[in-house]
Design a protein around this motif. Structure first.
Motif, mmCIF file in Angstrom:
data_model
loop_
_atom_site.group_PDB
_atom_site.id
_atom_site.type_symbol
_atom_site.label_atom_id
_atom_site.label_comp_id
_atom_site.label_asym_id
_atom_site.label_seq_id
_atom_site.Cartn_x
_atom_site.Cartn_y
_atom_site.Cartn_z
ATOM 1 N N PRO A 175 38.667 49.105 32.489
ATOM 2 C CA PRO A 175 37.891 47.757 33.251
ATOM 3 C C PRO A 175 37.602 46.402 33.053
ATOM 4 C CG PRO A 175 36.068 49.316 32.762
ATOM 5 C CD PRO A 175 37.786 49.761 31.861
ATOM 6 N N ARG A 176 38.210 46.471 32.286
ATOM 7 C CA ARG A 176 37.427 44.919 31.079
ATOM 8 C C ARG A 176 38.542 43.878 32.543
ATOM 9 N NH1 ARG A 176 38.102 44.864 24.999
ATOM 10 N NH2 ARG A 176 40.672 45.952 26.325
ATOM 11 N N LEU A 177 39.377 44.412 31.994
ATOM 12 C CA LEU A 177 40.285 43.233 33.397
ATOM 13 C C LEU A 177 40.615 43.476 34.276
ATOM 14 C CD1 LEU A 177 42.276 41.668 29.608
ATOM 15 C CD2 LEU A 177 41.012 40.096 31.667
ATOM 16 N N ARG A 178 40.541 41.903 35.055
ATOM 17 C CA ARG A 178 41.579 42.293 36.915
ATOM 18 C C ARG A 178 42.602 41.763 36.608
ATOM 19 N NH1 ARG A 178 40.149 39.900 40.915
ATOM 20 N NH2 ARG A 178 38.379 38.472 39.363
ATOM 21 N N VAL A 179 44.139 42.618 37.522
ATOM 22 C CA VAL A 179 45.112 41.307 37.365
ATOM 23 C C VAL A 179 46.070 41.268 38.164
ATOM 24 C CG1 VAL A 179 47.948 41.273 35.922
ATOM 25 C CG2 VAL A 179 45.972 41.986 34.964
ATOM 26 N N CYS A 180 46.361 40.028 38.895
ATOM 27 C CA CYS A 180 46.191 39.746 40.236
ATOM 28 C C CYS A 180 47.782 38.856 40.580
ATOM 29 C CB CYS A 180 45.525 39.320 41.156
ATOM 30 S SG CYS A 180 44.371 40.260 41.741
#
Length: 261
Positions: A175-180
């Motif tokens: 959950p530390r990084l979102r990727v889009c």
């Protein structure tokens, strides 16, 4: 302390707009460049004169050691990034039947391996207990990933792989990084394209009008600031990806212009 963002290929065109959007929203901007030192410095100086925070940083993205050095420099001066926008691209024509392996490898290095490497380096730099959703990676793609044609073969392959990595990275780095991802339509003259060709090609979409580059940059900022979005790619192209063509739109329009003469 302001949130920080690294924009690769930030000195020109869409990259410069992304830098402006983030800076004007109060982010501390790192504008990456490879050879455009003067342009990158001028952009950062302009933003700083307007009261925003911006610094330039150099690296050859095809070189792992330089990618590592760049990320180390940023972290040592400003701490771990809050957002990474992988905007830099190599866009050179080739075809499946006449593939130049060295040229193809360069495009894969810059368009695919560099974004994946920088993403990994960013993840490694984060504190163990970073707040969920607060930090993000945004890959700048192309509507071609949803609207296939065989032109610009290696470029397309590299962007297809990067688009598929959006969901995989979102799963792996949460959950530390979102990727889009953001997939623009035609927004600038490309390669050998003439102005007449561009003026017509940029309207080959459902809205029958040009896509504003500023809207693409604003979409990157939106994704960076929305903590609930991850693992998806946003097409910002006036629906160009829903208008299938047998070849790249530039070549289709060129044939039409020749036929009309």
């Amino acid at each position: 302390m302001a949130k920080s963002v690294l924009v690769t290929g930030g000195a020109h065109r869409l990259g410069a707009l992304i830098c402006r959007q983030f800076a004007q929203a109060g982010w501390a901007v790192w504008c990456h460049y490879q050879q455009s030192a003067e342009v990158a410095k001028a952009l950062c100086d302009e933003l700083c004169q307007q009261g925003w925070q911006a610094r330039s940083v150099q690296a050859d993205l095809s070189d792992e050691a330089q990618r590592q050095r760049m990320m180390d420099e940023i972290v040592s001066q400003a701490g771990p990034l809050h957002c990474l926008v992988n905007n830099a691209s190599s866009f050179d024509p080739d075809s499946a039947d006449k593939l130049n392996i060295n040229a193809a490898r360069t495009q894969l290095d810059v368009n695919l391996l560099a974004p994946l490497s920088l993403s990994s380096l960013m993840a490694q730099s984060l504190p163990a207990h970073s707040p969920a959703g607060a930090r993000s990676i945004i890959h700048v793609l192309d509507q071609k990933v949803f609207n296939l044609n065989p032109d610009y073969f290696s470029y397309t392959v590299s962007k297809l792989a990067l688009e598929r990595s959006v969901a995989l990275q979102a799963q792996a780095l949460s959950p530390r990084l979102r990727v889009c991802g953001v997939a623009p339509g035609l927004i600038y003259l490309s390669g050998p394209q003439s102005q007449a060709n561009f003026d017509r090609a940029c309207q080959v979409n459902l809205m029958r009008q040009a896509t504003e580059p500023l809207q693409v940059a604003a979409s990157c900022l939106f994704l960076a600031e929305n903590p609930c979005i991850t693992g998806v790619t946003l097409a910002v192209d006036n629906g160009q990806h829903l208008v299938p063509l047998p070849r790249d739109v530039m070549f289709v329009v060129e044939d039409l212009l020749k036929a009309a003469q």
